[in-house]
Design a protein around this motif. Sequence first.
Motif, PDB file in Angstrom:
ATOM      1  N   SER A  13       5.122  54.929  -1.399  1.00 44.83           N
ATOM      2  CA  SER A  13       3.596  54.612  -0.978  1.00 44.83           C
ATOM      3  C   SER A  13       2.773  54.043  -2.149  1.00 44.83           C
ATOM      4  O   SER A  13       3.455  54.001  -3.443  1.00 44.83           O
ATOM      5  N   LEU A  14       1.606  53.942  -2.137  1.00 46.05           N
ATOM      6  CA  LEU A  14       0.847  53.397  -3.212  1.00 46.05           C
ATOM      7  C   LEU A  14       1.260  54.029  -4.441  1.00 46.05           C
ATOM      8  O   LEU A  14       0.914  55.533  -4.378  1.00 46.05           O
ATOM      9  N   GLY A  15       1.292  53.515  -5.278  1.00 50.26           N
ATOM     10  CA  GLY A  15       1.408  54.091  -6.550  1.00 50.26           C
ATOM     11  C   GLY A  15       3.013  54.246  -7.113  1.00 50.26           C
ATOM     12  O   GLY A  15       3.388  54.626  -8.194  1.00 50.26           O
ATOM     13  N   SER A  16       3.970  54.096  -5.916  1.00 47.22           N
ATOM     14  CA  SER A  16       5.360  54.526  -6.281  1.00 47.22           C
ATOM     15  C   SER A  16       5.833  53.311  -7.356  1.00 47.22           C
ATOM     16  O   SER A  16       5.113  52.201  -7.277  1.00 47.22           O
ATOM     17  N   LYS A  17       6.832  53.465  -8.105  1.00 49.35           N
ATOM     18  CA  LYS A  17       7.593  52.473  -8.798  1.00 49.35           C
ATOM     19  C   LYS A  17       8.847  52.432  -8.870  1.00 49.35           C
ATOM     20  O   LYS A  17       9.525  53.588  -8.824  1.00 49.35           O
ATOM     21  N   PHE A  23      13.398  46.633  -4.306  1.00 46.51           N
ATOM     22  CA  PHE A  23      13.879  46.139  -3.246  1.00 46.51           C
ATOM     23  C   PHE A  23      13.237  45.974  -1.909  1.00 46.51           C
ATOM     24  O   PHE A  23      13.619  45.171  -1.123  1.00 46.51           O
ATOM     25  N   LEU A  24      12.284  46.807  -1.859  1.00 49.13           N
ATOM     26  CA  LEU A  24      11.365  46.575  -0.944  1.00 49.13           C
ATOM     27  C   LEU A  24      10.578  45.287  -0.847  1.00 49.13           C
ATOM     28  O   LEU A  24      10.547  44.777   0.071  1.00 49.13           O
ATOM     29  N   GLN A  25      10.268  45.062  -2.104  1.00 43.15           N
ATOM     30  CA  GLN A  25       9.624  43.983  -2.153  1.00 43.15           C
ATOM     31  C   GLN A  25      10.278  42.556  -2.036  1.00 43.15           C
ATOM     32  O   GLN A  25       9.983  41.631  -1.448  1.00 43.15           O
ATOM     33  N   ARG A  38       4.554  39.065  -6.340  1.00 41.88           N
ATOM     34  CA  ARG A  38       5.551  39.149  -7.363  1.00 41.88           C
ATOM     35  C   ARG A  38       6.476  40.208  -6.978  1.00 41.88           C
ATOM     36  O   ARG A  38       6.152  41.198  -6.173  1.00 41.88           O
ATOM     37  N   ILE A  39       7.895  40.317  -7.500  1.00 42.15           N
ATOM     38  CA  ILE A  39       8.664  41.435  -7.340  1.00 42.15           C
ATOM     39  C   ILE A  39       8.774  41.952  -8.613  1.00 42.15           C
ATOM     40  O   ILE A  39       9.322  41.662  -9.709  1.00 42.15           O
ATOM     41  N   ASP A  40       7.857  43.009  -8.944  1.00 41.83           N
ATOM     42  CA  ASP A  40       7.661  43.850 -10.178  1.00 41.83           C
ATOM     43  C   ASP A  40       7.990  45.339 -10.022  1.00 41.83           C
ATOM     44  O   ASP A  40       7.870  45.947 -11.137  1.00 41.83           O
ATOM     45  N   GLY A  41       8.226  45.895  -8.988  1.00 46.28           N
ATOM     46  CA  GLY A  41       8.656  47.381  -8.531  1.00 46.28           C
ATOM     47  C   GLY A  41       7.438  48.242  -8.640  1.00 46.28           C
ATOM     48  O   GLY A  41       7.596  49.461  -8.921  1.00 46.28           O
ATOM     49  N   ILE A  42       6.383  47.521  -8.497  1.00 48.47           N
ATOM     50  CA  ILE A  42       5.070  48.373  -8.600  1.00 48.47           C
ATOM     51  C   ILE A  42       4.347  48.352  -7.217  1.00 48.47           C
ATOM     52  O   ILE A  42       4.062  47.203  -6.674  1.00 48.47           O
ATOM     53  N   PHE A  43       4.340  49.584  -6.465  1.00 51.52           N
ATOM     54  CA  PHE A  43       3.496  49.575  -5.020  1.00 51.52           C
ATOM     55  C   PHE A  43       2.334  49.670  -5.270  1.00 51.52           C
ATOM     56  O   PHE A  43       1.643  50.740  -5.333  1.00 51.52           O
ATOM     57  N   GLY A  44       1.588  48.594  -5.339  1.00 49.48           N
ATOM     58  CA  GLY A  44       0.245  48.489  -5.444  1.00 49.48           C
ATOM     59  C   GLY A  44      -0.522  47.981  -4.063  1.00 49.48           C
ATOM     60  O   GLY A  44       0.184  47.878  -2.924  1.00 49.48           O
ATOM     61  N   PRO A  45      -1.644  47.680  -4.068  1.00 47.04           N
ATOM     62  CA  PRO A  45      -2.417  47.290  -2.838  1.00 47.04           C
ATOM     63  C   PRO A  45      -1.790  46.276  -2.055  1.00 47.04           C
ATOM     64  O   PRO A  45      -1.673  46.160  -0.658  1.00 47.04           O
ATOM     65  N   ARG A  46      -1.165  45.111  -2.575  1.00 46.97           N
ATOM     66  CA  ARG A  46      -0.544  44.182  -2.014  1.00 46.97           C
ATOM     67  C   ARG A  46       0.725  44.434  -1.246  1.00 46.97           C
ATOM     68  O   ARG A  46       0.803  43.992   0.065  1.00 46.97           O
ATOM     69  N   THR A  47       1.387  45.315  -1.760  1.00 51.18           N
ATOM     70  CA  THR A  47       2.773  45.838  -1.325  1.00 51.18           C
ATOM     71  C   THR A  47       2.365  46.764   0.022  1.00 51.18           C
ATOM     72  O   THR A  47       2.811  46.718   1.027  1.00 51.18           O
ATOM     73  N   GLU A  48       1.342  47.573  -0.127  1.00 54.63           N
ATOM     74  CA  GLU A  48       0.767  48.434   0.819  1.00 54.63           C
ATOM     75  C   GLU A  48       0.359  47.608   1.845  1.00 54.63           C
ATOM     76  O   GLU A  48       0.574  47.987   3.120  1.00 54.63           O
TER      77      GLU A  48
END
Length: 155
Positions: A13-17, A23-25, A38-48
């Motif tokens: 979820s938001l904030g996961s790293k 992999f999700l990205q 970007r595939i950066d391993g940071i679950f930010g607002p865009r990934t959410e």
Amino acid sequence: MQSITNVQFPTLSLGSKGEYVKFLQEIFHNRDYDSSARIDGIFGPRTEATVKEFQRNRYLKVDGIVGPATWNALLSEYSTSFPTLRRGSTDSNTGGYVTVLQERLNLLSYPVAIDGIFGPKTENAVKKFQKDRGFPVDGIVGPRTWNGLYPLEFK
């Protein structure tokens, strides 16, 4: 954490790293859900936002959290699109899937260099994976091996 066979998939979820977020990205990027992110391993607002869009389009609970139902939907859709890979395959002739394979092998403790080239070391890792899973050992990554790499049902 949710278990798929003997692979652990955490709730994201938001904030996961970390590697699972990466992999999700990669799934979203490779399936063109968010190919410019970007595939950066940071679950930010865009990934959410991408997760919520995916959930909405699949009639899942739209909460932006990647739990069992969302993982199942992602993996079942993602694994059916994999090309057959063998020695000599490269990212340039497979659309990046050799890297996806190599990253997955590493996550499953079959260490290989992540270089986008299906060479002898990647082939040996695939053969070891196939042997460990009781699959025919041919070093070719077809539907059965892909489904072993990405099991579809949570246990």
